[in-house]
Write a protein that holds these residues in place. Structure first.
Motif, PDB file in Angstrom:
ATOM      1  N   ALA A  57       0.815  -1.204   0.000  1.00  0.00           N
ATOM      2  CA  ALA A  57       0.000   0.000   0.000  1.00  0.00           C
ATOM      3  C   ALA A  57       0.850   1.257   0.000  1.00  0.00           C
ATOM      4  O   ALA A  57       0.496   2.265  -0.593  1.00  0.00           O
ATOM      5  CB  ALA A  57      -0.934  -0.005   1.207  1.00  0.00           C
ATOM      6  N   THR A  58       1.989   1.212   0.687  1.00  0.00           N
ATOM      7  CA  THR A  58       2.819   2.398   0.799  1.00  0.00           C
ATOM      8  C   THR A  58       3.991   2.372  -0.182  1.00  0.00           C
ATOM      9  O   THR A  58       4.516   3.409  -0.537  1.00  0.00           O
ATOM     10  CB  THR A  58       3.365   2.541   2.215  1.00  0.00           C
ATOM     11  N   SER A 138       0.106  -1.929  -6.976  1.00  0.00           N
ATOM     12  CA  SER A 138      -0.918  -1.019  -6.462  1.00  0.00           C
ATOM     13  C   SER A 138      -2.315  -1.632  -6.511  1.00  0.00           C
ATOM     14  O   SER A 138      -3.249  -1.076  -5.941  1.00  0.00           O
ATOM     15  CB  SER A 138      -0.901   0.290  -7.254  1.00  0.00           C
ATOM     16  N   TYR A 140      -3.225  -3.970  -4.847  1.00  0.00           N
ATOM     17  CA  TYR A 140      -3.533  -4.310  -3.458  1.00  0.00           C
ATOM     18  C   TYR A 140      -3.707  -3.079  -2.574  1.00  0.00           C
ATOM     19  O   TYR A 140      -4.005  -3.207  -1.388  1.00  0.00           O
ATOM     20  CB  TYR A 140      -2.421  -5.175  -2.869  1.00  0.00           C
ATOM     21  N   GLU A 141      -3.510  -1.909  -3.144  1.00  0.00           N
ATOM     22  CA  GLU A 141      -3.534  -0.678  -2.358  1.00  0.00           C
ATOM     23  C   GLU A 141      -4.896  -0.466  -1.720  1.00  0.00           C
ATOM     24  O   GLU A 141      -5.939  -0.604  -2.364  1.00  0.00           O
ATOM     25  CB  GLU A 141      -3.189   0.512  -3.258  1.00  0.00           C
ATOM     26  N   GLY A 142      -4.881  -0.164  -0.430  1.00  0.00           N
ATOM     27  CA  GLY A 142      -6.112   0.138   0.280  1.00  0.00           C
ATOM     28  C   GLY A 142      -6.852  -1.078   0.795  1.00  0.00           C
ATOM     29  O   GLY A 142      -7.851  -0.929   1.511  1.00  0.00           O
ATOM     30  N   LEU A 143      -6.397  -2.284   0.458  1.00  0.00           N
ATOM     31  CA  LEU A 143      -7.081  -3.482   0.925  1.00  0.00           C
ATOM     32  C   LEU A 143      -6.639  -3.834   2.335  1.00  0.00           C
ATOM     33  O   LEU A 143      -5.478  -3.670   2.695  1.00  0.00           O
ATOM     34  CB  LEU A 143      -6.779  -4.670   0.003  1.00  0.00           C
TER      35      LEU A 143
END
Length: 292
Positions: A57-58, A138, A140-143
């Motif tokens: 995510a980061t 990305s 997977y970002e926010g999951l």
């Protein structure tokens, strides 16, 4: 087999410290080897995921240099980009923690632009080695952690189950946490979870009256029980709730009197790790033969 399929996701487990905790992913610890906990698994079982999922995510970009001729990447076209459809178990890409569903962003520093999956596959085959690839994770970002795990595992055709962990008592100071390859000694009591009776079917007291010792990660005990003993400090106590898939499965156990498809509960106290019983013992300060 299924254990290698699990290992292809990068080979880590994690303890998510949110309310009643659960073994899921991504992993917070670096002490696990990247192949560690997946040696425990079988069939529908161990929740494993890529080592870089934790930071996706980061830090969505992962850059890896491969000397290998065969990378183990299956590519496809998705959303106008080249996506990793699957990471072949045991491949160079799996060993380096390349995430399924990530996008190939660059090859040897060159952005792919409008290149197709077929073109990139051909490029990867003929390009000289070593070759450096940049992947964009990305997707997977926010999951949430368990959602990211489920998505990665589903892309590999792997089902996941979780061991739920509720801390009961923490050690006063912790210099040594249990990990794969440690000889752990625990006091435990195992019960069939309600509503199937809550009856105790096994315990260290029943076996010998002494702490029960086993090699963590060797698959010598019930899988869910073993998973629940990772990352414990000396003196820690926890309740480990084990689903049927990580317990005795659909058949149950006639020897222990466990009915089919029963969930289990283990009350566990970590007594010793590699013979150490001082909660303040630090792995790096122990003699080599005591570190394991």
């Amino acid at each position: 087999d299924d254990r290698r399929e699990m290992a292809s996701l990068g080979g880590m487990l994690a303890l998510m410290l949110v309310g009643p905790t659960s073994w899921t992913s991504p992993p917070p610890r670096q002490a696990f080897s990247r192949r560690a906990a997946c040696t425990l698994g079988a069939a529908v079982a161990v929740a494993c995921a890529p080592h870089s999922l934790a930071s996706s995510a980061t830090q969505p970009l992962l850059t890896e240099t491969f000397p290998d001729r065969s990378l183990g990447l299956v590519l496809r076209q998705a959303a106008g980009r080249v996506q990793v459809e699957k990471v072949v178990p045991g491949s160079a890409a799996a060993e380096r923690g390349v995430l399924p569903l990530s996008f190939v962003d660059a090859v040897d520093g060159q952005k792919l632009g409008n290149a197709t999956a077929a073109e990139v596959s051909a490029l990867l085959k003929r390009a000289p080695r070593p070759i450096t690839l940049t992947f964009d994770a990305s997707v997977y970002e926010g999951l949430a952690a368990d959602d990211a795990l489920a998505r990665a595992a589903a892309s590999q055709g792997i089902e996941t189950e979780r061991v739920r962990i509720t801390p009961l008592k923490g050690a006063a100071g912790c210099g040594l946490q249990s990990r794969e390859g440690d000889v752990v000694e625990v006091e435990f009591s195992a019960r069939v979870a309600a509503p199937d009776g809550g009856r105790e079917f096994d315990s260290s007291a029943r076996r010998s009256g002494r702490p029960f010792a086993f090699l963590l990660g060797n698959g010598d005990v019930v899988r869910g029980f073993e998973l629940g003993c990772f990352e414990m400090c000396i003196g820690d106590e926890r309740l480990v709730r084990v689903p049927p898939a990580l317990g005795f499965g659909q058949r149950g156990s006639r020897a222990y009197g466990v009915p089919p498809a029963a969930s289990l509960e283990y009350s566990v106290r970590m007594v010793r790790i590699n013979g150490q019983e001082d909660p303040r013992a630090r792995r790096e300060l122990l003699q080599d033969e005591q570190r394991f």
